[in-house]
Design a protein around this motif. Sequence first.
Motif, short mmCIF file in Angstrom:
data_model
loop_
_atom_site.label_atom_id
_atom_site.label_comp_id
_atom_site.label_asym_id
_atom_site.label_seq_id
_atom_site.Cartn_x
_atom_site.Cartn_y
_atom_site.Cartn_z
N THR A 141 -16.54 3.99 -11.41
CA THR A 141 -17.12 3.88 -10.08
C THR A 141 -15.98 3.86 -9.06
O THR A 141 -14.88 4.33 -9.33
CB THR A 141 -18.01 2.62 -9.99
N THR A 142 -16.25 3.35 -7.88
CA THR A 142 -15.22 3.21 -6.86
C THR A 142 -15.32 1.82 -6.22
O THR A 142 -16.38 1.19 -6.24
CB THR A 142 -15.36 4.27 -5.74
N LEU A 143 -14.20 1.36 -5.69
CA LEU A 143 -14.17 0.14 -4.90
C LEU A 143 -14.15 0.53 -3.43
O LEU A 143 -13.36 1.37 -3.03
CB LEU A 143 -12.92 -0.69 -5.22
N PRO A 144 -14.99 -0.09 -2.60
CA PRO A 144 -14.93 0.21 -1.17
C PRO A 144 -13.71 -0.47 -0.53
O PRO A 144 -13.50 -1.67 -0.69
CB PRO A 144 -16.23 -0.39 -0.62
N GLY A 145 -12.89 0.33 0.14
CA GLY A 145 -11.71 -0.20 0.79
C GLY A 145 -11.59 0.31 2.22
O GLY A 145 -12.25 1.28 2.61
N TYR A 146 -10.74 -0.35 2.98
CA TYR A 146 -10.54 0.00 4.38
C TYR A 146 -9.04 -0.12 4.69
O TYR A 146 -8.45 -1.19 4.47
CB TYR A 146 -11.32 -0.93 5.30
N LEU A 147 -8.47 0.95 5.20
CA LEU A 147 -7.09 0.91 5.68
C LEU A 147 -7.12 0.73 7.19
O LEU A 147 -7.60 1.60 7.92
CB LEU A 147 -6.34 2.19 5.31
N LEU A 148 -6.63 -0.40 7.63
CA LEU A 148 -6.59 -0.71 9.06
C LEU A 148 -5.17 -0.47 9.57
O LEU A 148 -4.21 -1.02 9.02
CB LEU A 148 -7.04 -2.16 9.30
N ARG A 149 -5.06 0.35 10.60
CA ARG A 149 -3.76 0.78 11.11
C ARG A 149 -3.66 0.48 12.61
O ARG A 149 -4.67 0.43 13.31
CB ARG A 149 -3.58 2.28 10.88
N PRO A 150 -2.45 0.32 13.12
CA PRO A 150 -2.30 0.06 14.55
C PRO A 150 -2.78 1.21 15.43
O PRO A 150 -3.21 0.99 16.56
CB PRO A 150 -0.79 -0.15 14.72
N ASP A 151 -2.72 2.43 14.91
CA ASP A 151 -3.18 3.61 15.66
C ASP A 151 -3.48 4.72 14.66
O ASP A 151 -3.38 4.53 13.45
CB ASP A 151 -2.12 4.05 16.69
N ASP A 152 -3.83 5.90 15.19
CA ASP A 152 -4.19 7.01 14.32
C ASP A 152 -3.08 8.04 14.20
O ASP A 152 -3.33 9.20 13.87
CB ASP A 152 -5.47 7.69 14.81
N SER A 153 -1.83 7.62 14.44
CA SER A 153 -0.71 8.58 14.42
C SER A 153 -0.40 9.09 13.02
O SER A 153 0.18 10.17 12.87
CB SER A 153 0.55 7.92 15.00
N GLY A 154 -0.78 8.33 11.99
CA GLY A 154 -0.46 8.73 10.62
C GLY A 154 0.97 8.45 10.22
O GLY A 154 1.41 8.86 9.14
N ARG A 155 1.70 7.73 11.06
CA ARG A 155 3.10 7.42 10.74
C ARG A 155 3.15 6.44 9.56
O ARG A 155 2.38 5.49 9.51
CB ARG A 155 3.77 6.81 11.98
N PRO A 156 4.07 6.67 8.62
CA PRO A 156 4.17 5.74 7.49
C PRO A 156 4.63 4.36 7.95
O PRO A 156 5.58 4.24 8.74
CB PRO A 156 5.19 6.40 6.55
N ARG A 157 3.96 3.34 7.46
CA ARG A 157 4.25 1.97 7.88
C ARG A 157 4.25 1.04 6.67
O ARG A 157 3.63 1.34 5.64
CB ARG A 157 3.17 1.48 8.86
N PRO A 158 4.91 -0.11 6.81
CA PRO A 158 4.72 -1.13 5.77
C PRO A 158 3.25 -1.53 5.72
O PRO A 158 2.56 -1.51 6.75
CB PRO A 158 5.60 -2.29 6.26
N THR A 159 2.77 -1.86 4.55
CA THR A 159 1.34 -2.10 4.36
C THR A 159 1.11 -3.39 3.60
O THR A 159 1.72 -3.62 2.55
CB THR A 159 0.69 -0.92 3.62
N LEU A 160 0.25 -4.23 4.16
CA LEU A 160 -0.13 -5.48 3.53
C LEU A 160 -1.43 -5.24 2.76
O LEU A 160 -2.45 -4.88 3.34
CB LEU A 160 -0.34 -6.57 4.59
N VAL A 161 -1.40 -5.44 1.45
CA VAL A 161 -2.56 -5.25 0.59
C VAL A 161 -3.19 -6.61 0.36
O VAL A 161 -2.60 -7.48 -0.30
CB VAL A 161 -2.15 -4.59 -0.75
N VAL A 162 -4.38 -6.82 0.90
CA VAL A 162 -5.00 -8.14 0.90
C VAL A 162 -6.09 -8.22 -0.16
O VAL A 162 -7.03 -7.42 -0.17
CB VAL A 162 -5.60 -8.46 2.29
#
Length: 407
Positions: A141-162
């Motif tokens: 199956t799949t797990l529902p997830g959400y990536l929350l970003r400061p903007d929609d620029s698509g720039r690579p950023r450090p990511t906190l996985v909660v």
Amino acid sequence: MATRNKVLTTGFFRDRALDFRTRVVLGAAVHGASEPGAVLATVGRVEAQHAWYREWCATADATERAAVAAREAGHPVSARGGFLRAATYWACALGGVDAFREKHTEAILLPTFRRHRACWDAFIDCSGGAHERVNVRYEDTTLPGYLLRPDDSGRPRPTLVVTNGSDGALSDLWSGAGVAAALERDWNAFVYDGPGQQSMLFERGIGFRPDWEAVLTPVLDALLSRTDVDADRLAGYGLSQAGFWLPRALAFEHRLRAAVIDPGVVDVSTPWMAQLGARLTAQLDGGDREAFERGLRLATRIPALGRTLKFRARPYRHDSWFDLFTTVRTYRLLAADGARVRTPLLITDPEGEEFWPGQSRRLAGLVREAELAGFTAAEGADRHCEPLGRLVVEQRVFDWLDDRLAR
């Protein structure tokens, strides 16, 4: 002479569960996930357990309606904030469904959850493309997830996985587990429902599992396939019962550069076993299923204990009290697991920890590299997950994470 206000020490309610839930939703206001006036007005109308659900539904419904009106009128910022608060309030209502008889509880649980999740999804959709849904492949199956970003620029950023705890909603993580704070610091944050959590439980009937490496690994696989996630700057955050799940996963999954454990949990069963007297504990230890079942049926006639156990038991998916308690006792971090953890850990150790007192220090003693972060009543950051001291927690957590990821 004026008397001191003792609400923070004596509590908002005599009922410990209602008091804790009030602190959590009040603390969510620090990042706009609740409104202090609305919280205090709502709890002021709660005169008994049954009223908690009714009054939070009323507040949630009114807030959701206002958000819908703002969206339809072309006010996305107002709509976004309204939907976030409504999601929080519906989640509060969800925490009160077990005050009712089982048949009624099951009738209202799923519709209430769906109102919550619809508001959360509307909040995501009002982000102007900054926040995205991400489905994570998981077994069949799949797990529902959400990536929350400061903007929609698509720039690579450090990511906190909660990783969430046993019963919290995704909206709780916005203020309660560093999500909003991450975005303020130009990080991404990723949140998801794992097995036994929220939609996975309520809509799919999938329960908890102790071996969370089977969950975290596909989550990281999904994130590392994206160009907007910096593969060299991944960090984790484990909230509440995830204070067990995340260290357990990190014994086998080593791609996080650092992780925050809030708080440390070595033995999930501790608060469960605290509900049992010596006789029931001896029956469980001795494998006397019949006597244990009989004793629990009698014990759960006590309303507060019955509500607590019914609420906590749902994600473990057992019909038998004996099997339930036996399973919960397997949720332990063994010394061999702790020795395998390579990821540096910051472990919160709040004063007055209600559920797993002393276990943050125990976890620190099991792993190679750990730092304890104590939080006190004097700074307003005491109790489980520091619900009323989130800015204090975030400052120390993100300063530590920034230093770790810079190495």
